[in-house]
Write a protein that holds these residues in place. Structure first.
Motif, PDB file in Angstrom:
ATOM      1  N   SER A 152       6.581   0.707  -3.873  1.00 60.18           N
ATOM      2  CA  SER A 152       6.074  -0.542  -3.721  1.00 60.18           C
ATOM      3  C   SER A 152       5.336  -0.908  -2.431  1.00 60.18           C
ATOM      4  CB  SER A 152       7.159  -1.632  -4.141  1.00 60.18           C
ATOM      5  OG  SER A 152       7.999  -1.409  -3.516  1.00 60.18           O
ATOM      6  N   LEU A 160       6.606  -7.880  -5.792  1.00 61.68           N
ATOM      7  CA  LEU A 160       5.939  -6.861  -6.641  1.00 61.68           C
ATOM      8  C   LEU A 160       6.877  -5.663  -7.121  1.00 61.68           C
ATOM      9  CD1 LEU A 160       2.609  -6.538  -4.598  1.00 61.68           C
ATOM     10  CD2 LEU A 160       3.094  -7.438  -6.796  1.00 61.68           C
ATOM     11  N   PRO A 179      10.593   1.439  -1.353  1.00 60.91           N
ATOM     12  CA  PRO A 179       9.901   0.286  -0.816  1.00 60.91           C
ATOM     13  C   PRO A 179       9.092   0.544   0.345  1.00 60.91           C
ATOM     14  CG  PRO A 179      12.261  -0.058  -0.508  1.00 60.91           C
ATOM     15  CD  PRO A 179      12.189   1.435  -0.653  1.00 60.91           C
ATOM     16  N   GLU A 181       7.662   1.140   3.943  1.00 60.49           N
ATOM     17  CA  GLU A 181       8.315   1.304   5.351  1.00 60.49           C
ATOM     18  C   GLU A 181       8.213  -0.005   6.061  1.00 60.49           C
ATOM     19  OE1 GLU A 181       5.861   2.922   3.934  1.00 60.49           O
ATOM     20  OE2 GLU A 181       4.404   3.610   5.166  1.00 60.49           O
ATOM     21  N   GLY A 209      11.611   5.008   3.532  1.00 55.86           N
ATOM     22  CA  GLY A 209      10.853   6.204   4.287  1.00 55.86           C
ATOM     23  C   GLY A 209       9.635   5.990   4.061  1.00 55.86           C
ATOM     24  N   PHE A 210       8.606   6.893   4.485  1.00 52.27           N
ATOM     25  CA  PHE A 210       7.169   6.799   4.315  1.00 52.27           C
ATOM     26  C   PHE A 210       6.742   7.279   3.405  1.00 52.27           C
ATOM     27  CE2 PHE A 210       9.058   6.751   8.512  1.00 52.27           C
ATOM     28  CZ  PHE A 210       8.355   5.746   9.222  1.00 52.27           C
ATOM     29  N   GLY A 216       8.427   8.948  -0.091  1.00 52.96           N
ATOM     30  CA  GLY A 216       7.630   8.484  -1.124  1.00 52.96           C
ATOM     31  C   GLY A 216       7.056   9.841  -1.965  1.00 52.96           C
ATOM     32  N   PHE A 230       3.593   2.360  -9.488  1.00 57.51           N
ATOM     33  CA  PHE A 230       3.128   2.294  -8.015  1.00 57.51           C
ATOM     34  C   PHE A 230       2.236   1.268  -7.933  1.00 57.51           C
ATOM     35  CE2 PHE A 230      -0.682   3.323  -5.323  1.00 57.51           C
ATOM     36  CZ  PHE A 230       0.230   3.337  -4.253  1.00 57.51           C
ATOM     37  N   GLY A 232      -0.133  -0.193  -4.801  1.00 58.62           N
ATOM     38  CA  GLY A 232      -0.509   0.172  -3.413  1.00 58.62           C
ATOM     39  C   GLY A 232      -2.207   0.410  -3.264  1.00 58.62           C
ATOM     40  N   GLU A 233      -2.564   1.204  -2.358  1.00 59.05           N
ATOM     41  CA  GLU A 233      -4.043   1.640  -2.310  1.00 59.05           C
ATOM     42  C   GLU A 233      -4.482   2.598  -3.181  1.00 59.05           C
ATOM     43  OE1 GLU A 233      -5.022   3.012   1.639  1.00 59.05           O
ATOM     44  OE2 GLU A 233      -4.624   1.237   2.303  1.00 59.05           O
ATOM     45  N   THR A 239      -3.345  10.281  -4.975  1.00 56.02           N
ATOM     46  CA  THR A 239      -2.393  11.460  -4.518  1.00 56.02           C
ATOM     47  C   THR A 239      -1.140  11.329  -5.647  1.00 56.02           C
ATOM     48  OG1 THR A 239      -2.905  11.063  -2.187  1.00 56.02           O
ATOM     49  CG2 THR A 239      -0.906  12.072  -2.512  1.00 56.02           C
ATOM     50  N   GLY A 256      -6.065  -1.215  -5.403  1.00 53.58           N
ATOM     51  CA  GLY A 256      -6.844  -2.084  -4.864  1.00 53.58           C
ATOM     52  C   GLY A 256      -7.763  -2.890  -5.459  1.00 53.58           C
ATOM     53  N   GLY A 257      -8.392  -3.853  -4.638  1.00 56.98           N
ATOM     54  CA  GLY A 257      -9.484  -4.617  -5.340  1.00 56.98           C
ATOM     55  C   GLY A 257     -10.325  -4.950  -4.197  1.00 56.98           C
TER      56      GLY A 257
HETATM   57  P1  NAD Z   1      -0.107   1.906   0.380  1.00 54.48           P
HETATM   58  O1  NAD Z   1      -0.638   2.718  -0.442  1.00 54.48           O
HETATM   59  O2  NAD Z   1      -0.428   2.524   1.672  1.00 54.48           O
HETATM   60  O3  NAD Z   1       1.449   2.148   0.200  1.00 54.48           O
HETATM   61  C1  NAD Z   1       2.109   1.610  -0.851  1.00 54.48           C
HETATM   62  C2  NAD Z   1       3.499   2.265  -0.848  1.00 54.48           C
HETATM   63  O4  NAD Z   1       3.335   3.734  -1.273  1.00 54.48           O
HETATM   64  C3  NAD Z   1       4.159   2.284   0.219  1.00 54.48           C
HETATM   65  O5  NAD Z   1       5.628   2.258  -0.212  1.00 54.48           O
HETATM   66  C4  NAD Z   1       4.085   3.675   0.877  1.00 54.48           C
HETATM   67  O6  NAD Z   1       5.142   4.034   1.574  1.00 54.48           O
HETATM   68  C5  NAD Z   1       3.775   4.701  -0.527  1.00 54.48           C
HETATM   69  N1  NAD Z   1       2.841   5.812  -0.083  1.00 54.48           N
HETATM   70  C6  NAD Z   1       2.074   6.124   0.691  1.00 54.48           C
HETATM   71  N2  NAD Z   1       1.829   7.311   0.384  1.00 54.48           N
HETATM   72  C7  NAD Z   1       2.060   7.780  -0.432  1.00 54.48           C
HETATM   73  C8  NAD Z   1       2.437   9.307  -1.127  1.00 54.48           C
HETATM   74  N3  NAD Z   1       1.464  10.107  -0.616  1.00 54.48           N
HETATM   75  N4  NAD Z   1       3.329   9.290  -2.060  1.00 54.48           N
HETATM   76  C9  NAD Z   1       4.084   8.537  -2.508  1.00 54.48           C
HETATM   77  N5  NAD Z   1       4.165   7.384  -1.711  1.00 54.48           N
HETATM   78  C10 NAD Z   1       3.180   6.978  -0.942  1.00 54.48           C
HETATM   79  O7  NAD Z   1      -0.426   0.495   0.263  1.00 54.48           O
HETATM   80  P2  NAD Z   1       0.186  -0.738   1.067  1.00 54.48           P
HETATM   81  O8  NAD Z   1      -0.921  -0.615   2.462  1.00 54.48           O
HETATM   82  O9  NAD Z   1       1.547  -0.887   1.071  1.00 54.48           O
HETATM   83  O10 NAD Z   1      -0.445  -2.048   0.225  1.00 54.48           O
HETATM   84  C11 NAD Z   1      -1.877  -2.679   0.354  1.00 54.48           C
HETATM   85  C12 NAD Z   1      -2.773  -2.068  -0.583  1.00 54.48           C
HETATM   86  O11 NAD Z   1      -1.817  -2.239  -2.043  1.00 54.48           O
HETATM   87  C13 NAD Z   1      -4.143  -2.516  -0.906  1.00 54.48           C
HETATM   88  O12 NAD Z   1      -4.775  -1.705  -1.137  1.00 54.48           O
HETATM   89  C14 NAD Z   1      -3.721  -3.625  -1.957  1.00 54.48           C
HETATM   90  O13 NAD Z   1      -4.857  -3.931  -2.696  1.00 54.48           O
HETATM   91  C15 NAD Z   1      -2.931  -2.654  -2.854  1.00 54.48           C
HETATM   92  N6  NAD Z   1      -2.114  -3.645  -3.727  1.00 54.48           N
HETATM   93  C16 NAD Z   1      -2.458  -3.767  -5.110  1.00 54.48           C
HETATM   94  C17 NAD Z   1      -1.850  -4.561  -5.860  1.00 54.48           C
HETATM   95  C18 NAD Z   1      -2.260  -4.717  -7.387  1.00 54.48           C
HETATM   96  O14 NAD Z   1      -1.333  -5.374  -8.089  1.00 54.48           O
HETATM   97  N7  NAD Z   1      -3.201  -4.239  -7.944  1.00 54.48           N
HETATM   98  C19 NAD Z   1      -0.651  -5.403  -5.511  1.00 54.48           C
HETATM   99  C20 NAD Z   1      -0.603  -5.559  -4.166  1.00 54.48           C
HETATM  100  C21 NAD Z   1      -0.996  -4.480  -3.211  1.00 54.48           C
END
Ligand code: NAD
Ligand code: 6OD
Length: 486
Positions: A152, A160, A179, A181, A209-210, A216, A230, A232-233, A239, A256-257
């Motif tokens: 997350s 989330l 979660p 970091e 952790g990261f 992660g 998942f 995130g980005e 990956t 992302g959006g």
């Molecule tokens: P991020 O992808 O950097 O990190 C999200 C999670 O993934 C963190 O817990 C991080 O530690 C983990 N992570 C990073 N690299 C990883 C890997 N290689 N393997 C496993 N886990 C890994 O995203 P963020 O900076 O925390 O959040 C912002 C981004 O999330 C933005 O792009 C945003 O648009 C997106 N987001 C999307 C939604 C959605 O519902 N579509 C909701 C919230 C955020």
């Protein structure tokens, strides 16, 4: 100074290596605590605990019993509302009035919603005519998928994370959560609530952790994790998708959006301005659904931009626990550096800065925080990085348009497909345009109006799959067909 530990097998534990990382207050930059950093050992322990829990009493609970547990989790969050609120605001810097109305109540609601949704989750059944007997009855049963890896982000940490944990538990799975970091505290706090609600040890586990080369990645690469969900980005999703390919594990991604807002001249101007201000600046623009590209019909363009500017300039930047604050800091100095690169590129590419565009002067200890000014630009070309890339900050670019066809093409000219907000009092037009937008959710005369029964997710680079209501229940279960010859 807080110390955040992992939650494994129903107990709080430190890292075997005692490795920790520092968390900072986004509003001041001051150290607020340390979090244990998980490695292979902690992921191994958490996944084993989660697997063992599936062989225990958790899998034998009746529907009513599991529903009752989920309601007790929701009650437990509400009972400790202020603790969750302070922890979430402390980690993110988001104004208390935002988190108290959205993040914490929605986190509790995620559990009570899925407790009830589960009861109406119907199975399929079919009768087949067979010549030699009374036919055959086929029916489906849904089983838990197993151990779910939940990864997350930091922007709405508890909301989330529980949006995925609640349906996963409702369906009888166990989870290992990693979660962000940046925001570890509320996921850890939830462990106590799980224990008090009678969730058996090992059903809910948290390893901090990261991402890369840390907890992660180790979680997503672990062969005994059955599915990965998942948020995130997009690049992180790519990956994780590669990791999930090993063992052909199922995935659900909310990514992302670069969301368009579309304002027609026939909108209700007051509602459109107020709604757009929210969609651009709420949570300091750090919502995957935030409007970062705004298209306004030419007849009202100038007036709309002036009103948006006035609204942006009335936002009150400040500490999360200050009652008047309406805009917090960005999550971290790193993220601020990234956002400020976009602020600089906007100027280099010839933007007209309607308001903001830089770093505000903050008083006292807030001077060390990750602050940026709420910012509005006009005048950039459609291929500018500002218009194409997700910034995830309190900013948007506004551009005029002249026709429905033009604005549909502009809105769809992106690799993302998460959300859109459309403002018009012409209902036929609203339906017509909404259906032509390539997004998972299009709000009409509203934004972020959530109904947890509806599918949530994105198309193109914004995600894979949908969660919400029956869509979550489908992802978190494995379907079996049983065919009985009668
Ligand atoms: P991020 O992808 O950097 O990190 C999200 C999670 O993934 C963190 O817990 C991080 O530690 C983990 N992570 C990073 N690299 C990883 C890997 N290689 N393997 C496993 N886990 C890994 O995203 P963020 O900076 O925390 O959040 C912002 C981004 O999330 C933005 O792009 C945003 O648009 C997106 N987001 C999307 C939604 C959605 O519902 N579509 C909701 C919230 C955020
Ligand atoms: O409201 C939700 O269920 C949800 N998934 C919101 C996502 C917000 C993104 O930042």
């Amino acid at each position: 100074m807080r110390e955040v530990k992992h939650f494994i097998g129903g107990k709080y534990v430190g890292s075997v290596s005692d490795r920790r990382f520092v968390n900072r207050d986004p509003a001041t930059g001051a150290k607020i605590g340390e979090t244990h950093e998980g490695g292979h050992e902690e992921i191994e322990a958490a996944v084993s605990a989660a697997r063992a829990a599936l062989r225990g009493p958790w899998s034998r609970l009746s529907l009513d019993e599991r529903t009752a547990v989920l309601h007790r989790i929701a009650d437990g969050i509400n009972a400790r509302f202020d603790e969750f609120l302070d922890a979430e605001c402390g980690d993110t810097g988001k104004p208390k009035q935002v988190a108290s109305q959205i993040d914490i109540p929605r986190s509790a609601a995620n559990f009570s919603f899925f407790a009830e949704a589960l009861k109406g989750f119907a199975a399929e059944s079919f009768m087949l005519d067979t010549k030699d007997s009374a036919g055959a009855l086929s029916y489906t049963v849904r089983k838990p998928k197993g151990v779910i890896g939940v990864i997350s982000p930091w922007n709405m940490p508890l909301l989330l994370m529980t949006w995925k944990v609640a349906p996963a538990l409702a369906c009888g799975n166990s989870v290992v959560v990693k979660p962000s970091e940046e925001t570890p505290t509320t996921a850890a706090l939830l462990g106590d609530v799980m224990n008090a609600a009678g969730v058996p040890p090992g059903v809910y586990n948290v390893v901090h952790g990261f991402g890369p080369d840390s907890a992660g990645a180790f979680l997503t690469e672990h062969p005994d994790v059955d599915a990965i969900t998942f948020t995130g980005e997009t690049s992180t999703g790519e990956t994780i998708m590669r990791a999930a390919a090993s063992g052909v594990r199922d995935i659900s991604f909310e990514l992302g959006g670069k969301n368009p807002g579309i304002v027609f001249a026939d909108c209700d101007m007051n509602k459109a301005v107020a709604g757009t201000l929210r969609s651009v600046f709420d949570n300091c623009g750090q919502i995957c659904l935030s409007t970062e590209r705004l298209y306004v019909e030419r007849a009202i363009f100038d007036e709309f931009v002036v009103r948006l500017k006035t609204g942006a300039e009335h936002l009150v930047l400040g500490a999360w626990n200050h009652p008047g604050t309406t805009l917090g800091p960005l999550i971290s100095q790193n993220h601020r550096d990234k956002v400020l690169v976009y602020y600089k590129r906007a100027i280099e590419q010839g933007a007209t800065v309607i308001t903001g565009g830089g770093v505000p002067e903050m008083p006292g200890e807030l001077a060390g925080g990750a602050w940026v000014q709420p910012t509005i630009w006009t005048g950039l070309s459609d291929d500018s990085v500002i218009v194409r890339e997700e910034i995830f900050g309190p900013c948007c670019h506004v551009r005029p348009f002249d026709s429905e066809d033009e604005v549909i093409a502009l809105a769809n000219d992106t690799r993302y497909g998460l959300g859109a907000a459309l403002w018009s009092e012409n209902t036929s037009r609203a339906h017509r345009v909404a259906q032509q937008l390539g997004v998972g959710t299009c709000w009409v005369n509203s934004w972020m109006l959530r109904d947890l029964r509806t599918p949530f997710g994105g198309s193109k680079h914004s995600g894979i799959g949908r969660e919400g209501g029956v869509h979550s229940l489908k992802f978190y279960t494995e379907l079996q067909n049983i065919c009985v010859k009668l």
